[in-house]
Each structure stands twice: as structure tokens, then as C-alpha cells.
Design an enzyme around this catalytic site. Structure first.
Site, mmCIF file in Angstrom:
data_model
loop_
_atom_site.group_PDB
_atom_site.id
_atom_site.type_symbol
_atom_site.label_atom_id
_atom_site.label_comp_id
_atom_site.label_asym_id
_atom_site.label_seq_id
_atom_site.Cartn_x
_atom_site.Cartn_y
_atom_site.Cartn_z
ATOM 1 C CE1 TYR A 132 -3.148 -2.925 0.721
ATOM 2 C CE2 TYR A 132 -4.608 -0.853 0.707
ATOM 3 C CZ TYR A 132 -4.439 -2.280 0.679
ATOM 4 O OH TYR A 132 -5.656 -3.026 0.578
ATOM 5 C CE LYS A 183 1.458 -18.131 -1.894
ATOM 6 N NZ LYS A 183 0.858 -19.560 -1.630
ATOM 7 C CG ASP A 216 -2.294 -20.425 -0.322
ATOM 8 O OD1 ASP A 216 -1.658 -20.382 0.744
ATOM 9 O OD2 ASP A 216 -1.830 -21.148 -1.467
ATOM 10 C CG ASP A 240 -8.327 -4.711 1.509
ATOM 11 O OD1 ASP A 240 -9.347 -4.309 2.163
ATOM 12 O OD2 ASP A 240 -8.254 -4.842 0.214
ATOM 13 C CG ASP A 244 -14.125 -7.118 1.697
ATOM 14 O OD1 ASP A 244 -13.851 -6.414 2.745
ATOM 15 O OD2 ASP A 244 -14.417 -6.649 0.667
#
Ligand code: NAD
Ligand code: IPM
Ligand code: MN
Length: 345
Positions: A132, A183, A216, A240, A244
Site C-alpha cells: 500500500y 505467503k 491461501d 484487506d 471481506d
């Protein structure tokens, strides 16, 4: 007395913040709510986003910031939202993005056989670094040889402070495990730093189990067995996305609140959802995420009683089915806000 800067912003941000402000006025009439006009409308008229002087004013003259959402189809590049929202997160150094995911009623969960006990975790999202930060650029833009670079910036200090915040929270709330999500198998440099610091910080919290999961796998497992998770700590982008996903597990974006926090400094509270241009201006947006955000803000300001009152009123309205259509009800935004107001006691 506390002073709160209220930035309704764009789209449904305006509609849901109005309801959150009504609830705040009902429980804390002496709170000073000062409305700030920042958003797409002002940006399109004057080109103004947010100035350093205004950011200074927020930190020197306010106790908290309550935001609706930023984002408008008339600003397709989203530059005003980046400057205002990411500007506040970065320049006020709000390094903890605290995003609780809690099921209010079984019927709101799309997973089979899960109870309210099974869905109750929090995400500690790093909020000032990662992809970001806007490091990068384009080369040969608009040609067939175009190149785009977007760097993932992770500092030892930044990683350490968010991991520590997650462990402190786990300890304070009696949780037995903190889950790091990254990751590291593909992104070895960033992942390596996060995993080393995670192991190091965890040693100071011997009573808390630590586990590191690839994001994942975690996304899959949050759907399969969410009951395993208590405190998740992760980078900006993965946080982020997971927030959701978390929202979808407990009834959707109409219900999830968040805080952008730097302990001891002015902090920013906003629903996880955006400006929802697809439903803006129709009195259909669910105001409960914004109302729960107001509760989170009051708790941060030390007023647990008012926060609990608001949360209980929201829960009661949801149980009574007096909600907007995303939760199966028939009410509009304003009426759904009133259903909470009536239950404040
Ligand atoms: P969004 O969260 O605005 O909407 C996603 C979906 O959820 C849409 O179908 C929307 O109708 C629904 N939804 C969202 N809030 C709702 C509510 N309160 N009640 C009922 N339904 C609701 O995400 P998006 O569509 O990806 O983004 C729209 C704009 O918002 C973009 O400009 C984006 O950048 C911005 N955005 C801003 C914030 C923020 O200010 N914190 C957060 C996310 C997205
Ligand atoms: C959020 C939003 C923002 C983010 C956007 C609007 C930049 O999606 O607060 O979750 O990605 O942080
Ligand atoms: Mn988001």
C-alpha cells in the site's frame, strides 16, 4: 468531554454515518461531533483532498475520527480516497487495523452448522506498510512494452509492532493462539522477516501458541473450520482480503466494523465496507456496520458501557429481524437506524 471528527465521505458512507451519529448523540449527548466535508464532491470541485495542516489538527484537537467510506465512480483512479484515507492511516501512523469478526446470530452465517461460538476472531492487519505504500512506477506506459512495478515494503519495526499488538491483545483477552498469515513460500524476503519476528516476539508470550499459515490455506480454512481462529495477524493486503472474507462469514459487509489505531494517539474508526456505489442514495445500505463502528470507537475512548449498550441494541434489532434487506429484513437505512435507537433503553 470528547471531540470527534466525522467524515461521512462518499456514497453510502454519508447514509450510514448519519445513523451512527444519531446513535452516538443518543448515548453520549455531550460528545462534540464535528462534520468534515472531505470526499469526492469536494475533490471534484476544488481538487482538495486533505492537507498536512488538517492532519495536524486531527491529531492535536480531536479524540477520534469517525469515517463513512471513500470512493466515487466519478474519480475512477480513486486518488482522493487514497490521499484522504491512506493519508490518515499513514501520516497519523495508525499501524493497527483492528477488524473483529463476530457472528451475532446463527442464521446470518452462510456455513452449515456453525454457531455464534464458532465465529469470533479478530484480524490485526498491518496498516502502514506493505504494497500500500505506493512505491513503484510504470515504464513505457501505454506501449506494448509497458512495465508496472509495485513494491511490497516491510520494515522490522513495522512488522514487530503489529505482531506485538496482536500478542498483547491475545494476552489481555485470554486467547490461547495467534495465527500469522503470509505467503512466505512465494514471497521469501517479506515472509522471512515476518516469520523471524513472529517467532522472536512469541517467545515473550509463552502461554500463547503461535502458528504461521500461508494465506491461501487460511482463506480456505476460515470457511472450513473458523472456530479454530482467535487472533490473526497479517500484512496490509492479505488483511484487506481476509477482512471481506470474514465479513461474508458473519452476515456481510453491512455488519463489520474496524479501527485504525495508534495506541495513545488520535485513531480512526470506519466500517470495513466501502461507498457501495451500486446501492448509494437508495436508503438501502445497512447502517449497522457504521453503528458498531461507533461502539468500537467509544470502547477505544474508554466508554465500555455505552459501547456495550449500542452492541446490545444492534443485536436485539438483528434478532427481531428489523434490518435492511442484506440481512433479510425489509427496512431502509434510516428505519434500520431507528430500530437500534429504539432499543437503546
Ligand atoms: P463495497 O464495500 O463498497 O461494496 C461491496 C458490496 O457490498 C456491494 O455489493 C455493496 O452494495 C455491498 N455493501 C457494501 N456496504 C454495504 C452496506 N452497508 N449495506 C449493504 N450492502 C453493502 O466495495 P467495492 O464495491 O469494492 O468498492 C466501492 C468503492 O468503495 C470503491 O471506490 C472502493 O475503493 C471504496 N472502498 C472504500 C473503503 C473505505 O473507505 N474504507 C473500503 C472499501 C472500498
Ligand atoms: C478497506 C478498503 C481500502 C483498503 C481501500 C479503499 C484503499 O478496501 O479499508 O478495507 O484497501 O484498505
Ligand atoms: Mn477492503
Amino acid at each position: 468531554m470528547a471531540r470527534v471528527a466525522v467524515l461521512p465521505g462518499d456514497g453510502v458512507g454519508k447514509e450510514v454515518t448519519r445513523e451512527a451519529a444519531r446513535v452516538l448523540r443518543a448515548v453520549r449527548p455531550e460528545l462534540e461531533l464535528v462534520e468534515w466535508p472531505h470526499g469526492a464532491h469536494r475533490f471534484l470541485e476544488s481538487g482538495e483532498t486533505i492537507t498536512d495542516a488538517e492532519l495536524g489538527e486531527l491529531s492535536s484537537s480531536y479524540d477520534a475520527i469517525l469515517l463513512g467510506a471513500l470512493g466515487d465512480p466519478r474519480v475512477p483512479g480513486n486518488e482522493h480516497a487514497r490521499q484522504i484515507l491512506l493519508g490518515m492511516r499513514f501520516k497519523l501512523d495508525l499501524f493497527i487495523n483492528f477488524r473483529p469478526v463476530r457472528l451475532l446470530h446463527e442464521r446470518l452465517c452462510p456455513l452449515k452448522g456453525k454457531t455464534v461460538e464458532d465465529l469470533d476472531f479478530v484480524i490485526f492487519r498491518e496498516n502502514t506498510e506493505g504494497v500500500y505504500v505506493g512505491m513503484g512506477g510504470t515504464f513505457k506506459q501505454g506501449t506494448p512494452d509497458e512495465v508496472a512495478v509495485q513494491e511490497d515494503m516491510n520494515t522490522r519495526k513495522g512488522v514487530e509492532r503489529i505482531i506485538r499488538a496482536a500478542f498483547d491483545y491475545a494476552r489481555a483477552h485470554g486467547h490461547s493462539r495467534v495465527t500469522l498469515s503470509d505467503k512466505a513460500n512465494a514471497m521469501e524476503f517479506a515472509g522471512g522477516l515476518w516469520r523471524r519476528v513472529f517467532a522472536e516476539v512469541a517467545r515473550e508470550y509463552p502461554e500463547i501458541e503461535r502458528e504461521a499459515l500461508y494465506v491461501d490455506m487460511l482463506a480456505m480454512d476460515l470457511v472450513r473450520r473458523p472456530e479454530r481462529y482467535q487472533v490473526i495477524v497479517t500484512g496490509n493486503l492479505f488483511g484487506d482480503i481476509l477482512s471481506d472474507l470474514g465479513a461474508a462469514l458473519v452476515g456481510g459487509l453491512g455488519l463489520t466494523a474496524s479501527g485504525n489505531i495508534h495506541p495513545g494517539r488520535v485513531s480512526l474508526f470506519e466500517p470495513v465496507h466501502g461507498s457501495a456505489p451500486d446501492i448509494a442514495g437508495q436508503d438501502t445500505a445497512n447502517p449497522l456496520a457504521a453503528i458498531l463502528t461507533a461502539a468500537l470507537m467509544l470502547r477505544h475512548l474508554g466508554d465500555d458501557d455505552s459501547a456495550a449498550r449500542i452492541e446490545a441494541a444492534v443485536q436485539a434489532a438483528v434478532l427481531a429481524g428489523e434490518t435492511t434487506s442484506d440481512l433479510g429484513g425489509t427496512l431502509g437505512t434510516v428505519a434500520a437506524g431507528e430500530a437500534v435507537l429504539r432499543r437503546l433503553g
